[in-house]
Design an enzyme around this catalytic site. Structure first.
Site, PDB file in Angstrom:
ATOM      1  N   PHE A 206       0.801  -1.230   0.000  1.00 22.16           N
ATOM      2  CA  PHE A 206       0.000   0.000   0.000  1.00 22.16           C
ATOM      3  C   PHE A 206       0.836   1.284   0.000  1.00 22.16           C
ATOM      4  O   PHE A 206       0.573   2.214  -0.755  1.00 22.16           O
ATOM      5  CB  PHE A 206      -0.894  -0.071   1.245  1.00 22.16           C
ATOM      6  CG  PHE A 206      -1.753   1.116   1.519  1.00 22.16           C
ATOM      7  CD1 PHE A 206      -2.909   1.333   0.792  1.00 22.16           C
ATOM      8  CD2 PHE A 206      -1.422   2.003   2.537  1.00 22.16           C
ATOM      9  CE1 PHE A 206      -3.721   2.416   1.074  1.00 22.16           C
ATOM     10  CE2 PHE A 206      -2.229   3.083   2.823  1.00 22.16           C
ATOM     11  CZ  PHE A 206      -3.382   3.298   2.092  1.00 22.16           C
ATOM     12  N   SER A 209       2.782   1.648  -3.645  1.00 19.32           N
ATOM     13  CA  SER A 209       2.187   1.292  -4.936  1.00 19.32           C
ATOM     14  C   SER A 209       1.068   2.273  -5.252  1.00 19.32           C
ATOM     15  O   SER A 209       0.524   2.933  -4.368  1.00 19.32           O
ATOM     16  CB  SER A 209       1.676  -0.151  -4.920  1.00 19.32           C
ATOM     17  OG  SER A 209       0.758  -0.348  -3.864  1.00 19.32           O
ATOM     18  N   THR A 217      -1.940  -4.224 -12.816  1.00 17.42           N
ATOM     19  CA  THR A 217      -1.502  -5.572 -12.399  1.00 17.42           C
ATOM     20  C   THR A 217      -2.644  -6.406 -11.810  1.00 17.42           C
ATOM     21  O   THR A 217      -2.400  -7.489 -11.284  1.00 17.42           O
ATOM     22  CB  THR A 217      -0.397  -5.486 -11.328  1.00 17.42           C
ATOM     23  OG1 THR A 217      -0.905  -4.734 -10.218  1.00 17.42           O
ATOM     24  CG2 THR A 217       0.862  -4.835 -11.853  1.00 17.42           C
ATOM     25  N   SER A 220      -4.995  -6.894  -5.557  1.00 10.42           N
ATOM     26  CA  SER A 220      -6.028  -7.188  -4.568  1.00 10.42           C
ATOM     27  C   SER A 220      -5.531  -6.753  -3.193  1.00 10.42           C
ATOM     28  O   SER A 220      -4.370  -6.988  -2.849  1.00 10.42           O
ATOM     29  CB  SER A 220      -6.321  -8.696  -4.571  1.00 10.42           C
ATOM     30  OG  SER A 220      -7.345  -8.982  -3.665  1.00 10.42           O
ATOM     31  N   GLU A 268      -0.673  -4.200 -17.733  1.00  5.92           N
ATOM     32  CA  GLU A 268       0.757  -4.062 -17.407  1.00  5.92           C
ATOM     33  C   GLU A 268       1.494  -3.094 -18.338  1.00  5.92           C
ATOM     34  O   GLU A 268       2.622  -3.364 -18.772  1.00  5.92           O
ATOM     35  CB  GLU A 268       1.423  -5.451 -17.383  1.00  5.92           C
ATOM     36  CG  GLU A 268       0.799  -6.362 -16.332  1.00  5.92           C
ATOM     37  CD  GLU A 268       1.513  -7.690 -16.113  1.00  5.92           C
ATOM     38  OE1 GLU A 268       2.570  -7.900 -16.718  1.00  5.92           O
ATOM     39  OE2 GLU A 268       0.987  -8.504 -15.338  1.00  5.92           O
ATOM     40  N   LEU A 271      -1.084  -1.627 -23.067  1.00  2.00           N
ATOM     41  CA  LEU A 271      -2.175  -1.080 -23.868  1.00  2.00           C
ATOM     42  C   LEU A 271      -2.285   0.431 -23.707  1.00  2.00           C
ATOM     43  O   LEU A 271      -3.289   1.014 -24.102  1.00  2.00           O
ATOM     44  CB  LEU A 271      -3.507  -1.738 -23.470  1.00  2.00           C
ATOM     45  CG  LEU A 271      -3.679  -3.196 -23.887  1.00  2.00           C
ATOM     46  CD1 LEU A 271      -5.011  -3.734 -23.389  1.00  2.00           C
ATOM     47  CD2 LEU A 271      -3.600  -3.344 -25.406  1.00  2.00           C
ATOM     48  N   GLY A 272      -1.287   1.060 -23.122  1.00  2.04           N
ATOM     49  CA  GLY A 272      -1.342   2.501 -22.956  1.00  2.04           C
ATOM     50  C   GLY A 272      -1.123   2.894 -21.511  1.00  2.04           C
ATOM     51  O   GLY A 272      -0.840   2.052 -20.652  1.00  2.04           O
ATOM     52  N   ILE A 274      -2.610   4.501 -18.160  1.00  2.00           N
ATOM     53  CA  ILE A 274      -3.809   4.855 -17.388  1.00  2.00           C
ATOM     54  C   ILE A 274      -3.508   6.187 -16.709  1.00  2.00           C
ATOM     55  O   ILE A 274      -2.509   6.303 -15.981  1.00  2.00           O
ATOM     56  CB  ILE A 274      -4.104   3.769 -16.325  1.00  2.00           C
ATOM     57  CG1 ILE A 274      -4.317   2.416 -17.003  1.00  2.00           C
ATOM     58  CG2 ILE A 274      -5.291   4.159 -15.451  1.00  2.00           C
ATOM     59  CD1 ILE A 274      -4.087   1.225 -16.079  1.00  2.00           C
ATOM     60  N   TYR A 474      -1.484 -18.106  -0.459  1.00  2.00           N
ATOM     61  CA  TYR A 474      -0.287 -17.266  -0.561  1.00  2.00           C
ATOM     62  C   TYR A 474       0.868 -17.995   0.124  1.00  2.00           C
ATOM     63  O   TYR A 474       0.842 -18.199   1.344  1.00  2.00           O
ATOM     64  CB  TYR A 474      -0.595 -15.937   0.125  1.00  2.00           C
ATOM     65  CG  TYR A 474       0.414 -14.849  -0.053  1.00  2.00           C
ATOM     66  CD1 TYR A 474       0.147 -13.767  -0.891  1.00  2.00           C
ATOM     67  CD2 TYR A 474       1.616 -14.857   0.637  1.00  2.00           C
ATOM     68  CE1 TYR A 474       1.073 -12.745  -1.048  1.00  2.00           C
ATOM     69  CE2 TYR A 474       2.544 -13.843   0.473  1.00  2.00           C
ATOM     70  CZ  TYR A 474       2.266 -12.789  -0.369  1.00  2.00           C
ATOM     71  OH  TYR A 474       3.181 -11.772  -0.520  1.00  2.00           O
TER      72      TYR A 474
HETATM   73  P1  FAD Z   1       4.672  -0.676 -10.816  1.00  2.00           P
HETATM   74  O1  FAD Z   1       5.453  -1.716 -10.153  1.00  2.00           O
HETATM   75  O2  FAD Z   1       5.292   0.654 -10.982  1.00  2.00           O
HETATM   76  O3  FAD Z   1       4.221  -1.190 -12.251  1.00  2.00           O
HETATM   77  C1  FAD Z   1       3.638  -2.457 -12.400  1.00  2.00           C
HETATM   78  C2  FAD Z   1       3.128  -2.631 -13.831  1.00  2.00           C
HETATM   79  O4  FAD Z   1       2.066  -1.721 -14.070  1.00  2.00           O
HETATM   80  C3  FAD Z   1       4.180  -2.317 -14.884  1.00  2.00           C
HETATM   81  O5  FAD Z   1       3.951  -3.145 -15.989  1.00  2.00           O
HETATM   82  C4  FAD Z   1       3.878  -0.870 -15.259  1.00  2.00           C
HETATM   83  O6  FAD Z   1       4.299  -0.561 -16.562  1.00  2.00           O
HETATM   84  C5  FAD Z   1       2.365  -0.845 -15.134  1.00  2.00           C
HETATM   85  N1  FAD Z   1       1.831   0.470 -14.772  1.00  2.00           N
HETATM   86  C6  FAD Z   1       2.068   1.174 -13.645  1.00  2.00           C
HETATM   87  N2  FAD Z   1       1.374   2.324 -13.667  1.00  2.00           N
HETATM   88  C7  FAD Z   1       0.689   2.346 -14.838  1.00  2.00           C
HETATM   89  C8  FAD Z   1      -0.194   3.279 -15.464  1.00  2.00           C
HETATM   90  N3  FAD Z   1      -0.548   4.430 -14.866  1.00  2.00           N
HETATM   91  N4  FAD Z   1      -0.695   2.974 -16.679  1.00  2.00           N
HETATM   92  C9  FAD Z   1      -0.375   1.813 -17.294  1.00  2.00           C
HETATM   93  N5  FAD Z   1       0.454   0.906 -16.758  1.00  2.00           N
HETATM   94  C10 FAD Z   1       0.971   1.164 -15.539  1.00  2.00           C
HETATM   95  N6  FAD Z   1       0.054  -6.722  -4.818  1.00  2.00           N
HETATM   96  C11 FAD Z   1      -1.220  -6.886  -4.466  1.00  2.00           C
HETATM   97  O7  FAD Z   1      -2.101  -6.844  -5.317  1.00  2.00           O
HETATM   98  N7  FAD Z   1      -1.578  -7.110  -3.172  1.00  2.00           N
HETATM   99  C12 FAD Z   1      -0.659  -7.142  -2.180  1.00  2.00           C
HETATM  100  O8  FAD Z   1      -1.011  -7.320  -1.013  1.00  2.00           O
HETATM  101  C13 FAD Z   1       0.701  -6.944  -2.528  1.00  2.00           C
HETATM  102  N8  FAD Z   1       1.678  -6.961  -1.590  1.00  2.00           N
HETATM  103  C14 FAD Z   1       2.961  -6.760  -1.952  1.00  2.00           C
HETATM  104  C15 FAD Z   1       3.946  -6.746  -0.958  1.00  2.00           C
HETATM  105  C16 FAD Z   1       5.268  -6.523  -1.311  1.00  2.00           C
HETATM  106  C17 FAD Z   1       6.330  -6.523  -0.247  1.00  2.00           C
HETATM  107  C18 FAD Z   1       5.622  -6.305  -2.644  1.00  2.00           C
HETATM  108  C19 FAD Z   1       7.047  -6.060  -3.021  1.00  2.00           C
HETATM  109  C20 FAD Z   1       4.658  -6.300  -3.625  1.00  2.00           C
HETATM  110  C21 FAD Z   1       3.326  -6.543  -3.295  1.00  2.00           C
HETATM  111  N9  FAD Z   1       2.325  -6.556  -4.259  1.00  2.00           N
HETATM  112  C22 FAD Z   1       1.024  -6.730  -3.896  1.00  2.00           C
HETATM  113  C23 FAD Z   1       2.668  -6.369  -5.670  1.00  2.00           C
HETATM  114  C24 FAD Z   1       2.624  -4.911  -6.159  1.00  2.00           C
HETATM  115  O9  FAD Z   1       2.624  -4.013  -5.096  1.00  2.00           O
HETATM  116  C25 FAD Z   1       1.427  -4.713  -7.048  1.00  2.00           C
HETATM  117  O10 FAD Z   1       1.649  -5.423  -8.243  1.00  2.00           O
HETATM  118  C26 FAD Z   1       1.087  -3.254  -7.370  1.00  2.00           C
HETATM  119  O11 FAD Z   1      -0.182  -3.246  -7.941  1.00  2.00           O
HETATM  120  C27 FAD Z   1       2.061  -2.578  -8.296  1.00  2.00           C
HETATM  121  O12 FAD Z   1       1.775  -1.191  -8.302  1.00  2.00           O
HETATM  122  P2  FAD Z   1       2.896  -0.114  -8.632  1.00  2.00           P
HETATM  123  O13 FAD Z   1       2.249   1.220  -8.627  1.00  2.00           O
HETATM  124  O14 FAD Z   1       4.048  -0.280  -7.756  1.00  2.00           O
HETATM  125  O15 FAD Z   1       3.249  -0.530 -10.131  1.00  2.00           O
END
Ligand code: FAD
Length: 554
Positions: A206, A209, A217, A220, A268, A271-272, A274, A474
């Site tokens: 949280f 991200s 991605t 959840s 991911e 597709l553009g 967001i 998990y």
């Molecule tokens: P990034 O890592 O910056 O990007 C992820 C992907 O999304 C990339 O492909 C990027 O190109 C794309 N992207 C990012 N922003 C945009 C945008 N605006 N438009 C288009 N594409 C975009 N995930 C969960 O769902 N639940 C959890 O509880 C969870 N716990 C986690 C705990 C840890 C310790 C870690 C390391 C990760 C965890 N994750 C969890 C995974 C991660 O946080 C998620 O995948 C999160 O949604 C990624 O968001 P981000 O903003 O960091 O994206």
């Protein structure tokens, strides 16, 4: 220069915060017993930035000038540290590679737009120059979805949405909020809660991200049982493609053919970009409680969670840890406070006398929200189900500890890496009827690989995110790789066995971490060859030049 804050270049979270074991008296013994690591020996240190060689930026003058014209001189950076921060997410592979200075390809520039018009200008300039554009949220993904292709010859631009972090409007009568995609969890919740609203989406990541990353991605949050996954929460979207913008208005439901909204969710970055989303928001609940329970064994915990999912109670969190994860939780108790005084020798003595095998006990957390009457009724329904399956109530204290620890535990992977050990996660979802099998085969598969590698390994699991037809499992695993063999090669052996067992036993390749590059080998096994063909067709049509984050997903 931009004031967007970033995570450590070499690990999770921000400088100054780390996992410590000195305040957890049982932890050192637990780690020595399970994976043979002696915490009385000093750990190593992550490398300093001077120790790694960063390839020079290849940003050309023409594209550089167009990007600067689009967002302003100070919002285009070719700084080495920033480019490295934008090279990887936070998966195990990412962390190992960045610490080793393994940087075959690094974004050539990082660009920070302030609004959608600037995003459009950057996308158009990048595609016109046949460069690659990788959208960047918080960089927290753990599926390898940000990393540039190692042999990419074209210029690579990382588009960081961090300045676009505002809640733009709230439609109070519909319970909808329009939010910019670069908002981090705390940014968004702070702006919403000051007006009495919450999105309720709380992944463990949280703090680091973003909304755009969650959507891209298919994330959840831990309270998904009430609030839904991000796929449910997201109602409307704006997405910038080369030369155009997809506009999806927020609608409670619609029958407009294959869902474009669903195509974007989980895309991911392929597709553009967001730029903003309309999401469901809810009034901040009057009461919020997390109660801990204890089951005599895993089968009882699983059966109880399945029954709760079809009961008249609608908790926000349903979670149960297996015996190994329960032991881990007890081992990470702090000296003074502890998970609870109740989960102590006194309680265990009583349970032992009742015939419980203390090696098998499983801790569970159930979350409740709402008005006092609703919470009381739900606790009563859940309490009966738990009793029926032989469980007992531990109370609010351990539940509160879970709530506090959930954002600290992620730092443990860096702690283990400092000691030459791997600690990582893999998660899946499957129907209730298959969960037991997924669990058993996955634990067995991981243990077989630990034996094959000749390493002491540990695997633990919890069930969370319950649905009508199934739930998420998990898994967390840890082991010290053999120092004489390839570090990541040994990681791959275990990770591959776990992922394959998900598919073989009827689960999905990932419930909420996405596909990225790390899970892409299992996509066809998950959605079939014909399904993969459909996805390839969609990506090709939307991005014929493979300019948008090529390599992730497929
Ligand atoms: P990034 O890592 O910056 O990007 C992820 C992907 O999304 C990339 O492909 C990027 O190109 C794309 N992207 C990012 N922003 C945009 C945008 N605006 N438009 C288009 N594409 C975009 N995930 C969960 O769902 N639940 C959890 O509880 C969870 N716990 C986690 C705990 C840890 C310790 C870690 C390391 C990760 C965890 N994750 C969890 C995974 C991660 O946080 C998620 O995948 C999160 O949604 C990624 O968001 P981000 O903003 O960091 O994206």
């Amino acid at each position: 220069m931009t004031d967007v804050e970033h995570q450590k270049w070499w690990g999770w979270g921000v400088e100054g915060i780390a996992f410590h074991h000195e305040d957890k008296p049982a932890f050192a013994g637990f780690v020595l017993d399970k994976v043979g690591i002696d915490l009385t020996q000093p750990g190593g240190e992550p490398p300093t930035f001077d120790e790694i060689a960063v390839p020079a930026s290849r940003l050309g003058d023409d594209l550089g000038a167009r990007l600067r014209a689009a967002v302003g001189d100070h919002q285009v950076s070719t700084d080495d540290m920033l480019r490295v921060v934008h090279t990887y997410g936070k998966g195990m592979r990412d962390l190992v590679r960045v610490r080793a200075g393994d940087l075959p390809r690094v974004p050539d520039a990082v660009v920070y737009p302030a609004n959608e018009d600037e995003v459009r200008a950057v996308v158009d300039a990048t595609v016109a120059a046949d460069a690659v554009l990788i959208p960047f949220g918080g960089g927290s993904n753990i599926s390898g979805s940000l990393t540039p292709q190692p042999r990419e010859e074209r210029t690579i631009i990382s588009l960081d949405l961090g300045r676009m972090n505002r809640v733009l409007e709230i439609d109070e009568s519909s319970g909808l909020a329009r939010i910019q995609a670069g908002g981090l969890g705390p940014d968004i919740e702070e702006q919403l809660t000051t007006r009495g609203w919450t999105m309720g989406h709380q992944p463990d990541s949280f703090k680091h991200s973003t909304l755009g990353g969650w959507i891209a991605t298919r994330s959840s949050g831990m309270q998904s049982d009430k609030y839904g996954d991000i796929a449910d929460i997201t109602r409307g979207l704006r997405v910038v493609l080369p030369g155009k913008v997809v506009e999806l208005r927020p609608l409670p439901s619609t029958s407009t053919g294959p869902s474009v909204r669903e195509m974007i969710i989980g895309s991911e970055g392929r597709l553009g970009v967001i730029t903003e989303a309309w999401v469901n928001v809810h009034r901040v609940p009057e009461n919020r409680d997390v109660i801990a329970y204890l089951f005599p064994n895993w089968a009882a915990g699983l059966a109880a969670m399945a029954e709760i999912s079809t009961s008249d109670a609608a908790p926000t969190i349903t979670r149960v840890s297996d015996a190994n994860e329960t032991a881990f939780s007890l081992a990470t108790r702090k000296a003074s406070k502890g998970i609870s005084g109740k989960v102590g020798e006194g309680l265990f003595e009583v349970l032992r006398r009742r015939g419980w095998d203390l090696e098998k006990v499983c801790i569970s957390y159930i979350g409740y929200e709402g008005g006092a009457g609703k919470v009381r009724t739900e606790k009563s329904i859940v309490g009966k189900v738990i009793g029926k399956h032989g469980g007992i109530r531990l109370g609010r204290g351990p539940g509160a500890m879970y709530d506090q620890k959930k954002f600290d535990t992620p730092y443990i992977r860096d702690f283990l890496l400092d000691r030459g050990a791997i600690g990582d996660v893999s998660e899946t979802a499957a129907p209730w009827s298959k969960l037991g099998q997924v669990y058993t085969t996955t634990v067995r598969a991981a243990r077989a690989k630990f034996t094959e590698l000749g390493v002491p390994g540990f695997i633990m699991c919890h069930l969370s995110h319950s649905y009508h037809s199934g739930a998420c499992l998990y898994f967390t695993f840890a082991f010290p790789p053999n120092p004489d063999a390839d570090f990541l090669g040994q990681y791959d052996v275990v990770k591959t066995a776990i992922q394959q067992s998900f598919i073989d036993a009827g689960g999905t390749l990932s419930h909420h971490h996405g596909v990225g590059t790390d899970h892409a080998p299992w996509l066809e096994g998950d959605i079939s060859e014909a399904g993969t063909d459909l996805m390839v067709g969609l990506l090709r049509a939307a991005d014929p030049g493979r300019n948008l984050n090529p390599g992730t997903l497929i």
